[in-house]
Design a protein around this motif. Structure first.
Motif, short mmCIF file in Angstrom:
data_model
loop_
_atom_site.label_atom_id
_atom_site.label_comp_id
_atom_site.label_asym_id
_atom_site.label_seq_id
_atom_site.Cartn_x
_atom_site.Cartn_y
_atom_site.Cartn_z
N UNK A 83 35.11 41.73 30.70
CA UNK A 83 35.40 40.30 30.49
C UNK A 83 35.75 40.03 29.04
N UNK A 84 36.68 39.11 28.83
CA UNK A 84 37.07 38.72 27.48
C UNK A 84 36.15 37.61 26.99
N UNK A 85 36.04 37.49 25.67
CA UNK A 85 35.17 36.47 25.10
C UNK A 85 35.69 35.09 25.49
N UNK A 86 34.78 34.21 25.86
CA UNK A 86 35.16 32.85 26.21
C UNK A 86 35.51 32.66 27.66
N UNK A 87 35.69 33.76 28.40
CA UNK A 87 36.01 33.63 29.82
C UNK A 87 34.74 33.32 30.60
N UNK A 88 34.80 32.34 31.51
CA UNK A 88 33.60 32.06 32.33
C UNK A 88 33.31 33.23 33.25
N UNK A 89 32.05 33.59 33.42
CA UNK A 89 31.72 34.74 34.28
C UNK A 89 31.96 34.40 35.75
N UNK A 90 32.32 35.40 36.52
CA UNK A 90 32.45 35.22 37.96
C UNK A 90 31.06 35.18 38.59
N UNK A 91 31.01 34.56 39.78
CA UNK A 91 29.73 34.44 40.47
C UNK A 91 29.24 35.78 41.00
N UNK A 92 30.14 36.75 41.17
CA UNK A 92 29.76 38.07 41.67
C UNK A 92 30.65 39.12 41.02
N UNK A 93 30.30 40.39 41.14
CA UNK A 93 31.13 41.44 40.52
C UNK A 93 32.56 41.41 41.08
N UNK A 94 33.51 41.69 40.19
CA UNK A 94 34.93 41.72 40.54
C UNK A 94 35.50 43.09 40.19
N UNK A 95 36.43 43.54 41.01
CA UNK A 95 37.07 44.84 40.78
C UNK A 95 38.58 44.66 40.72
N UNK A 96 39.23 45.58 40.03
CA UNK A 96 40.69 45.60 39.99
C UNK A 96 41.20 46.92 40.55
N UNK A 97 42.39 46.85 41.13
CA UNK A 97 43.05 48.02 41.70
C UNK A 97 44.00 48.60 40.67
N UNK A 98 44.00 49.91 40.52
CA UNK A 98 44.91 50.56 39.58
C UNK A 98 46.36 50.17 39.90
N UNK A 99 47.14 49.89 38.86
CA UNK A 99 48.50 49.38 39.04
C UNK A 99 49.34 50.24 39.97
N UNK A 100 49.28 51.55 39.77
CA UNK A 100 50.17 52.40 40.56
C UNK A 100 49.79 52.35 42.04
N UNK A 101 48.50 52.27 42.35
CA UNK A 101 48.10 52.16 43.74
C UNK A 101 48.48 50.80 44.32
N UNK A 102 48.45 49.77 43.49
CA UNK A 102 48.91 48.46 43.97
C UNK A 102 50.38 48.54 44.37
N UNK A 103 51.20 49.14 43.51
CA UNK A 103 52.62 49.27 43.83
C UNK A 103 52.81 50.13 45.07
N UNK A 104 52.06 51.21 45.17
CA UNK A 104 52.16 52.09 46.33
C UNK A 104 51.82 51.32 47.61
#
Length: 747
Positions: free
Chosen positions: A266-287
């Protein structure tokens, strides 16, 4: 790109967007360009509190010698709420010499670029400002190294073992992808257990359906059962979830690249999410976008998206369901977003219900908007509701709605019931608050009341304040009342503000029939074309035919001007010039120019060349060329147009089965446009059962023609099913949905 950067260092503001897939070197190329700028330049990456909002709120602070860095430009320009404000603001900065030089650099994937640059065939144009901003500013980044580039890489590979390994192992010249860890990611995905693979595919599907990059843990986990067979689900070990997460988040296994799924810092100043969040690797997203775009998702997955998606992503997911004919899932997403205060969701929901002819539920939601939402929404939705009631022959009820809204002070309703003075006073107050469109509404009301001079004045004020409709309405009224000279004076004023309006002025000047006005018209067309308005080129060419006929300009001069625009990246100009050549009898040269224009993405030139080849008895050549061209299209609309034209030529030649076989081969390769064109071709050939299957396959990819399928069912005698489809849509299984209600919450 170097040309754009060099121009900026010389004092000329500019913009360049690198268009290419994941891990092709777009961001690195932008960074190398920035490093080459002289001392004194600054870099601004607008990102907090979110990308689009940062631009809107802080763009006024940007001064000369600033690079505006728009990595993943879709997050700025395709933002549903603020994308057009971002584009309008950037256009203002780039066109203001006092604020320059400013350099805007961005990156974007091809599918987002297609969305950004394609003019919608119907419905609202959500990205008009953004499309003008990026017109002719995209720079395509090749997916693979060319033969010469591979030789260059080989020359330095002896000093860099990473490049040597990439040359040995990369697939078909995909050097940068290999260096970015793409093969390791794909290997990790392909060798995953059923549960781990399901987590990755849930992330892939959520992203391709429109969910933002941050994916809630609960949503991914809830979707998993939908990807597993009964046997796979029943045989999962007790700790299957812990094992699956450990596998998909294992970074060391991916040779320095992101793991398939990872927790963003998380970046400074960003409000926290209510639960854990995940991101998908860019190349797999494109795939996933490429290889899963035609996969049908089970109800469990759609339910997980409805139950657990992040609030800011619900409108996009609702649109994805709506495009696939899944009206109930679209409604559920829109309704949840609306309850959270998302104004765009109210509009989408009400328009969807109106389109389904669910009148009473639409009215109930409109009442809910009045009681619970922003009052600014009531005006545009009120007009939709009144029109819907009148279409349904419920005129008395429509009139009662108008009267009730007039009593509540609705300005449009006040005008409808004859309380013109009150409505005009309200519009004037809104205009003083900076709402130029209010003046345009006042102009329409005054025109309806026969107060023409006042209406013209309102439309002019609206145009000067930035209204999109004011200038054309003022010109139309002046012309209708025989005030030709005033029309030209007014249009000159508009054209001085925006060179693109020189098109309208040019048409008006040509109507006078005076040679000197023809010359001025041509001058305005040139200015407008230089302002990157491709429509001008088409209209100018049509008018040039008249100029050539009366001797104001020569054919050679017109063609020379159009050809010169090619240097300014106007691919359309070659096509229009080719039409002039064809009319002048120079058909062989016209064919060459049509080809060049078509290969730059011009569908009109593509169609004209195919027709000319057929006229010359070279139909097979036309079909082969169209088939080849359809595989090179950079824009999805162009790809579909070339496939459709090839299929049409085959059918017109009596070779319908050949067209169907070719389209089936393309569809089996994963070509969505071939599915859409093939469904229509099968239907026209009377093969309605197979056409229905193709339509449903296209629905999985978001190309569902609800009305087309309903007509097909009606033709098959399934009238009741056709009516139910239009009203309730499809189930995720592909069957026509059973009735479901769409009433708003009580209270």
């Amino acid at each position: 790109m170097r040309t754009v950067v060099d121009a900026a260092t010389s004092g000329q503001s500019g913009i360049a967007l690198l268009v290419g897939g994941s891990s092709t070197g777009k961001s690195r190329a932008c960074w190398e360009a920035v490093k080459a700028l002289p001392d004194g330049w600054r870099l601004w990456h607008p990102i907090e509190p979110n990308r689009a909002q940062a631009v809107v709120e802080q763009l006024a602070l940007v001064g000369p010698q600033t690079v505006v860095w728009l990595n993943e430009s879709q997050h700025y320009l395709l933002d549903l709420e603020k994308g057009e404000q971002v584009a309008s603001g950037l256009r203002g900065v780039l066109n203001n010499s006092r604020r320059g030089p400013v350099l805007v650099l961005g990156t974007i994937w091809p599918e987002h670029w297609a969305t950004l640059t394609t003019v919608p065939g119907a419905g609202p144009d959500l990205h008009a400002q953004a499309r003008q901003l990026v017109k002719a500013k995209g720079i395509e980044v090749d997916t693979r190294f060319s033969a010469d580039e591979l030789k260059d890489a080989l020359a330095v590979s002896g000093a860099d073992p990473r490049i040597a390994e990439a040359l040995d192992c990369a697939h078909q010249g995909e050097i940068t992808q290999y260096l970015a860890g793409a093969p390791a990611l794909l290997e990790r995905y392909r060798t995953a257990s059923a549960a781990a693979r399901a987590l990755i595919e849930a992330a892939m599907d959520a992203r391709r359906l429109g969910h933002g990059p941050d994916l809630p843990l609960s949503m991914l986990e809830a979707a998993v059962p939908g990807y597993l067979t009964d046997r796979e689900w029943d045989t999962l070990p007790g700790d299957w979830l812990e094992r699956a997460w450990a596998y998909v988040t294992d970074t060391p296994a991916c040779r320095g690249a992101h793991s398939p799924l990872y927790r963003p810092r998380p970046r400074s100043g960003q409000p926290p999410h209510a639960e854990p969040q995940y991101r998908l690797a860019d190349y797999l997203e494109q795939h996933g976008r490429l290889h899963r775009r035609m996969v049908r998702l089970p109800a469990d997955v759609w339910d997980a998206l409805v139950d657990h998606a992040n609030p800011t992503d619900r409108v996009a997911l609702g649109e994805a369901a709506h495009r696939r004919g899944l009206l109930q899932h679209g409604f559920r997403q829109y309704a949840k977003a609306a309850e959270l205060g998302e104004s765009e969701a109210y509009k989408k929901l009400i328009f969807m219900l109106k389109q389904a002819n669910r009148v009473d539920e639409t009215l109930a939601w409109y009442r809910y908007v009045i009681d619970n939402a922003d009052a600014a929404l009531a005006f545009p939705l009120f007009r939709v509701v009144v029109h819907m009631l009148r279409e349904a022959k419920r005129t008395d009820e429509a009139d009662e709605w108008v009267r009730s809204r007039a009593e509540a002070g609705d300005l449009y309703a006040l005008g409808e019931v004859g309380r013109t003075s009150e409505a005009l006073a309200g519009y004037e107050r809104a205009a003083q608050g900076g709402d130029a469109e209010a003046l345009a509404h006042a102009g329409f009301l005054l025109r309806k009341a026969g107060r023409i001079d006042e209406a013209i004045d309102c439309f002019k004020r609206a145009a000067r304040g930035g209204s999109n409709s004011g200038h054309a309405e003022a010109a139309d009224l002046l012309e209708q009342h025989g005030r030709a000279e005033e029309v030209i004076d007014w249009l000159r004023e508009c054209a001085e503000r925006d060179a693109s309006d020189g098109l309208i002025l040019g048409v008006q000047l040509l109507r006078t029939g005076k040679a000197e006005d023809f010359e001025e018209a041509f001058d305005w067309y040139q200015r407008a074309a230089e302002a990157n308005n491709p429509l001008v080129i088409g209209y100018a060419t049509k008018q040039m035919r008249r100029m050539i006929e009366i001797g104001v300009i020569r054919l050679e001069d017109a063609i020379e001007w159009l050809e010169g625009l090619v240097e300014a990246r106007h691919g359309e100009s070659l096509g229009w010039a080719a039409e002039l050549l064809q009319e002048a009898g120079q058909e062989d040269k016209a064919l060459d120019w049509y080809r060049c224009s078509a290969e730059r993405g011009n569908p009109r030139a593509m169609s004209r060349r195919a027709d000319l080849l057929r006229h010359k008895g070279r139909t097979d050549e036309a079909i082969d060329w169209l088939k080849e061209l359809s595989r090179k299209g950079s824009y999805s609309a162009f790809e579909e147009a070339s496939i459709r034209k090839a299929a049409d030529l085959l059918r017109e030649e009596g070779r319908t089965q050949e067209a169907i076989d070719w389209l089936r081969d393309r569809a089996n390769e994963g070509d969505i446009h071939a599915l859409v064109v093939g469904a229509r071709t099968l239907r026209s050939a009377g093969q309605s059962d197979e056409a229905l299957d193709w339509y449903k396959a296209a629905a999985n990819a978001g190309y569902f023609g609800l009305e087309e399928v309903a007509r097909l069912l009606h033709e098959k005698g399934q009238t009741e099913e056709a009516a139910r489809l239009l009203r309730y849509g499809l189930e995720p299984s592909g069957s026509v949905a059973e009735p479901w209600d769409a009433w708003p919450p009580r209270g």
